[in-house]
Every structure is written in C-alpha cells, then in structure tokens.
Design an enzyme around this catalytic site. Structure first.
Site, PDB file in Angstrom:
ATOM      1  CG  HIS A 139      11.832   6.576  40.909  1.00 51.60           C
ATOM      2  ND1 HIS A 139      11.316   7.133  42.053  1.00 51.60           N
ATOM      3  CD2 HIS A 139      13.157   6.883  40.918  1.00 51.60           C
ATOM      4  CE1 HIS A 139      12.275   7.751  42.729  1.00 51.60           C
ATOM      5  NE2 HIS A 139      13.403   7.609  42.059  1.00 51.60           N
TER       6      HIS A 139
ATOM      7  CG  HIS B  63      14.515   7.303  45.885  1.00 54.65           C
ATOM      8  ND1 HIS B  63      14.207   7.399  47.223  1.00 54.65           N
ATOM      9  CD2 HIS B  63      14.201   8.488  45.329  1.00 54.65           C
ATOM     10  CE1 HIS B  63      13.718   8.611  47.462  1.00 54.65           C
ATOM     11  NE2 HIS B  63      13.700   9.285  46.337  1.00 54.65           N
TER      12      HIS B  63
ATOM     13  CB  VAL C   5      20.607  -3.965  20.363  1.00 47.93           C
ATOM     14  CG1 VAL C   5      19.934  -5.278  19.995  1.00 47.93           C
ATOM     15  CG2 VAL C   5      21.981  -4.228  20.975  1.00 47.93           C
TER      16      VAL C   5
END
Length: 700
Positions: free
Chosen positions: A564, A607, A274
């Site tokens: 993360h 997490h 995109v």
C-alpha cells in the site's frame, strides 16, 4: 546516448512479440489481437495531445477518460506488458504476487525492524496493482479524506471524492441470498455507482467462525457497521471485492482499457521505460524520452512530444524517480547526480508511507467446522468445495477475505491513547525523519502530525486493521504510521532502480501503537463468544507482558509493506514540502501533472485500490476541465495554494467589496460550491462558478 526524435520522421525497428499471451478465457491470442491492444514504436506519432506515463491502474483510468474525446490523441507508455494468464482473474490470485508482474526491487535494511530488508511491491504490468492485488475493495473513513483537505487540498475531502468513488464502480447484488441472510451482510447501494466500470460485490461464502468473531468484536466495544463505504470504515464491517458476478477479477485492464482499446485516438506502448520528461526553456513539459525495456544505458531512445499535457502515473515508486531524473526534485540530490535542476522540490521522493504489519498467532483448540483449514484435513469437504466452485460459489469464491476490523486507538487503548498523543506531540520532528528533510518539509510534517494525532484521539477513524475470516492468526496492520521513508535515485546510475527506505518503526510512536494493537487482540481473543473456539496464544506468547518485551516482538515480527505504499509526490502546499497542487500540477513547471497514488499526502486506513480509482477519475476531470478552459496546464507558483490551519482549507482568497462586508472569492480552479463545501462560493472576475456534479464545482 543515441536518440531518435520522431519529429524528424525517423522510425525504429519494431519490437518483437516475445510470446503468445493467453486471454482470460484461456485461449491463445494471435498477433492481430495483440496488436489491437498495443502499438510498436514504429507506429508512434511525432506528438500526442496527452502522454500518460504508466499504464497501471491510474494511467488506464485517465487514458480511458481523456480518449473519450475523439478529437484528442492519447499515448500511454508502460514499462510492463499484458498478463493474460487465465488464473490471474480468479479469486485465488488474490494471495499471490507473481514475480513476472513486479519490479525486482528490495528495500535497504530497516533498523527499526532488526535491519531486515523487504520485497518492494510495485507492479510492472498493464493494469498495475489492480492486476495483482488482493481484491479487497474498501474505502477509508470520511475523516481520512477530510484530513487531506485540511492539508490545503480544497475539494479532496470525502464529499469531493464520493462522486468519483461512485463513478468508478458498479455494485452487483451478491449471488447467494442465503449467505447474505445467514451472515447478516449489509450494504447501501447509494454510495456505489450503477454503471461504473469496476464491478463490486460480496463473495458468496462466509466461514462460520467469522460470525463468532463479529460477535466477539461487539463484546469488546467494536460495533458492526451497516455500510463502511459510506465514510464509516472504522470498527468492524463486511468488505466487498472487485469481482464480477462470475467471481472474476474486475480491474483497470479489463474494465477501463479493454473497452477503449479500439479507439483510434488511444495508443498503448508496452515494454518501454520513460527516462525523462523534457522541458522547454520556459520550463514547460513538452516531451518524454523513452527507451526499450531491457536495453543497456546508451541504447537508442525515442522522444515523443505532448501538445497539451504530460500526466505521470508511474506509481509511488517511479513517479518520483522520473521527476528526479527530469530535474524536478531535491537540489542537493540532483546536483550530486549531475542533473540540471529545473525545479527544486525537496518533497519529491519523500513522505513515503505504507501499512507495515506484525503477524500475531493464536490457535483454536475447538474450532468450528468447516474452517479455513478444513479443505486440507477433510477430503469430503474438499470435494464439496470443488463442486461449489463449478457454480462460482463456496470458499474458492473468496479473495483475500471479506471482513475487517479497523479499530480506533481510543478503543484499542482507552486508558493510554492520550499518553501516545502527548509523546508524539512532544517529539522534536527532525529526530525521527530522514536527514534530507528541509525546513519546509519539517513544517509539513508538523502539520501532518497535528492531523494524525487528532485521528489517534478520534472514535471515527481506524488506526489498526485486523483482517479476519474465521482464523485465529492474522496481520496487525498499522494504518497511520508516524514514520516517513524515501525514494531516491542512485546518483551513480540514475536509470538503476531507486533506493527504497521505508524507515519502518523508526519513530517509537509506531511501536507504541503496535503494542496497543497486540494487547487489544488479546482482549478480543478473550471475549466471551471466542471461548467456544478455545483460542491459545502462540506469538508474542503469554510470557511477554511488558512494553519492553512486546517492543522486541514488534521488531522481530514486523514487515515494512502490505503493498500500500504511497505519498511520494504529495499534494500539499509547496512551502510545506508538497510536490503537486490540488489541481495535481507539479510546482515550478507547466504542462506536467501527477494522477496516481503518489499524490496522497496521508495514507488512508484502507486498502488503496478503490481510492486510486477515485483519484484517477478526479484527475481526468481536472485535466479535461483545464483543456476545455484553454488555460495553461501548469503552475509556477512557489506559494501554498491554501492555508493549513483551518478545518477546511481554502485556496488563496481575494477581497471583493459588497454592500456590507468583504466577501472571500475563489481564484481560477478554486472550488466554489457543492454538497458539504464550507468555503467561498463567489468566483473572482472574470470567472464564474460552474457546477460539475452535486458535490463539486470550479471557478471557470
């Protein structure tokens, strides 16, 4: 750049299937099966009700939920493709991030860690990070999510998210009761779902040394939690994995997309980027411009319209990148790149946070048997491990691990934590923040700092994660960094991968926190129970004792990311540098929302996988509620959606006269009730309070 607009009726040549893929069963898939999973660009419609940008973890959740309504058409556009490698659903995949499923991006040099660069972990595969992560399926503490609510996000505290944590999961009793009894693994099924898509359980193996480590934690003031997922993921606890009863990865691809792929109203286009979201003159998001992966800039593009809403789920890396390319972002950056400014939002691409980690090394002189290295040193044990795996048991059933210590700073550094808090609060914020931060962003960081330092002084919120599974060495993961990074497009080539600057350890408070963690680790290794293992320190090394010496070790051993990364399109009031409202709508435009990890304002001490599922599930409900109400899916307000000074922030209030006193009321979309809700329970006319679940309601 040549363009093809589907509304003109023109078609493009279908993409070629590059190779046959493998299913989880290990058999080859034919073209017909692959085409049931995806469409080629020639089959695209001129318009869809919803366009979801990104077929990663959050995008597949939202697409599944939106397409439950057979009257609504949903298109998902994904840069990556399917990974049908059989091994990718096995527990062993938890420790391997295959390059084929990642974007090829490296961070800029990081002065805070010796100018090291680092691999940027951003998934480019259907299912996103859930396809390649370590499968540790924990949640943050209640305080982690309540902190989001304190930043002006009503309904995003733990009580507001718990129904979505539950909705996304299905808890399975572990398959080996003997392991459960021996290790005293405990859980509470009430905080998990019973029929959700993602299957959760505990691996049927625990290394004997893990039990000793739990006992040693107790001896240094770290109790063991019965069930961390109940909002108590601090201290020491067992961690489930997102695996099914056969020990295979349970993730967004096989639990959200595969069951929905035959729906005629759901389409997935892979291997397409995109480029931009296109807006009307009224600043309404009306279409996306897409381009085949691997084609050069200037190649043909396709424009597809969205009738109702465009939802960005391109992750922490590319959601802000797409916003910036679309004219939504910092004015100075967009102007330098020659991009017309649609909405000047300085926070787009800022506020980057991750869990940086320093590796600490010990060795055991008298380790118990078996231990994590026994399969490499004992042939008899190695054969037993293979035999056990035929029953989906034994060491090969374990993913990244099954136990964690997430330690409060008050426990790690009981005599010095207040000094760290004082140091943080005394800083001039601009000194350690990116130079691009505006006054609004500085104000937002000050609000974040108040909340962070309160967590530093809390006994119910972890600051450092210590993964443990019987071994002597591990990573010390900083769960609540004070440093902030950026994701910025390259002004000379907006379609090149953006520049990633984590700013790891730029703020010296992060170094102080890591030193506290290293000293605590030494104390843990010195606990009475650990002495039967004979731990000996290798790094930092016993000769390093002063803060100055340990600071040098932190710089040399620290890495920027544990995969993360988050927070680059933060859900905060706009006047504090926020990008989206609590309804996840992008400020300054309409018809555009964000539903992925980038909306997190403060990284939780966990997490992130389970949290992303909850965010996406809640995002889907917000989107569907907007559509059902007939309201315009957007906001053009430049004012904050709530205050930032109270413990539980609330949306803007009005005053309604009653017989005795003014009663604060909620405007459209505001929460108006539910378990744990402390705010107004009356809706402004003509809206009424509609209960969506026992924990959450909205004025509709």
């Amino acid at each position: 750049m040549p363009r093809i607009n589907l509304s003109s009726g023109l078609l493009v040549v279908a993409i070629h299937l590059l190779a046959l893929s493998r299913a989880s069963s290990g058999t080859y898939l034919g073209r017909d099966e692959l085409m049931r999973r995806q469409i080629d660009p020639g089959a695209l419609k001129a318009a869809y009700d919803y366009i979801v940008v990104g077929g990663g973890q959050s995008g597949l959740v939202i697409a599944n939920r939106l397409s439950e309504d057979a009257t609504k058409t949903v298109l998902v556009v994904e840069y990556g493709t399917f990974d049908d490698t059989p091994g990718q659903v096995e527990p062993s995949s938890a420790t391997n991030y295959p390059a084929r499923d990642l974007f090829n991006v490296t961070s800029v040099p990081q002065p805070g860690i010796g100018n090291k660069t680092g691999t940027v972990y951003a998934a480019a595969v259907v299912g996103g990070g859930s396809t390649i992560n370590g499968m540790l399926f924990d949640r943050g503490s209640a305080e982690d999510y309540d902190n989001w609510e304190k930043l002006g996000n009503a309904g995003w505290g733990f009580s507001g998210l718990l129904p979505y944590f539950k909705k996304s999961t299905r808890f399975n009793t572990p398959i080996d009761p003997a392991v459960v009894a021996d290790a005293n693994i405990t859980w509470d099924t009430s905080v998990y779902g019973t029929d959700g898509p993602v299957q959760v359980t505990y691996p049927p193996w625990v290394w004997p040394g893990t039990k000793i480590q739990f006992q040693a934690f107790n001896e240094v003031g770290v109790p063991t939690q019965v069930e961390a997922a109940a909002g108590k993921s601090y201290n020491a606890f067992w961690v489930p994995s997102n695996v099914d009863p056969n020990g295979r990865r349970s993730y967004a691809r096989n639990q959200y997309f595969d069951p929905a792929k035959s729906r005629p109203n759901l389409s997935l286009l892979v291997n397409y980027r995109v480029n931009e979201v296109l807006f009307s003159s009224a600043k309404r998001a009306q279409s996306v411009r897409i381009q085949a992966r691997g084609t050069a800039n200037g190649a043909a593009t396709i424009t597809v319209n969205a009738n109702t809403e465009i939802v960005l789920c391109a992750g922490w890396l590319h959601t802000p990148h797409i916003l910036q390319r679309s004219g939504v972002g910092p004015k100075a950056l967009l102007t330098a790149a020659g991009i017309p400014v649609i909405s000047d939002l300085p926070g787009v691409g800022s506020n980057l946070q991750d869990h940086p980690a320093a590796f600490i090394q010990f060795a055991y002189r008298t380790d118990v048997f078996p231990n994590p290295s026994s399969a490499q040193t004992n042939a008899t044990f190695a054969a037993w491990v293979q035999q056990q795996w035929t029953q989906r048991k034994g060491p090969l059933s374990v993913t990244t691990g099954n136990s964690l210590g997430t330690i409060p700073l008050t426990t790690m550094n009981p005599t010095g934590y207040q000094d760290i808090i004082t140091k943080a609060l005394a800083q001039t914020p601009a000194t350690y923040l990116p130079k691009t931060y505006t006054a609004e962003q500085l104000s937002g960081f000050v609000e974040q700092r108040k909340i962070l330092t309160a967590s530093y002084g809390s006994s119910t919120n972890g600051i450092f994660e210590i993964p443990f599974s019987g071994g002597a060495s591990t990573a010390l993961c900083l769960d609540k960094p004070m440093s902030r990074g950026t994701v910025t497009l390259r002004t000379t080539d907006r379609y090149a991968e953006p520049s990633i600057d984590y700013n790891t350890n730029i703020n010296p408070v992060d170094v102080d926190l890591t030193i506290s963690a290293a000293r605590f680790y030494r104390r843990w290794m010195a606990a009475p129970s650990m002495q039967q293992l004979g731990p000996t320190e290798q790094s930092p090394g016993t000769s390093l004792t002063t803060d100055a010496q340990l600071s040098t070790w932190v710089s040399s051993s620290m890495g920027s990311s544990t995969a993360h990364a988050c927070c680059t399109s933060a859900m905060m009031p706009q006047n504090l540098g926020g990008v989206v409202s609590p309804e996840l709508l992008v400020y300054g435009v309409t018809g555009l929302s964000v539903g992925d990890i980038s909306v997190i304002p403060l990284i939780p001490a966990t997490h992130t996988c389970a949290t992303v599922y909850a965010i996406a599930e809640k995002a889907a409900d917000l989107i569907k509620t907007r559509a059902a109400s007939g309201g315009d899916p957007g906001t053009t307000s430049s004012t904050p959606t709530s205050t930032t000074t109270s413990t539980t922030s609330q949306p803007p209030t009005t005053t309604t006269t009653t017989t005795t006193a003014p009663v604060p009321t909620q405007t459209h979309w505001g929460q108006c009730g539910g378990q744990g809700w402390q705010g107004p329970r009356v809706c402004a006319s003509p809206f009424t309070c509609q209960v969506l679940n026992p924990f959450y309601s909205q004025c509709l």
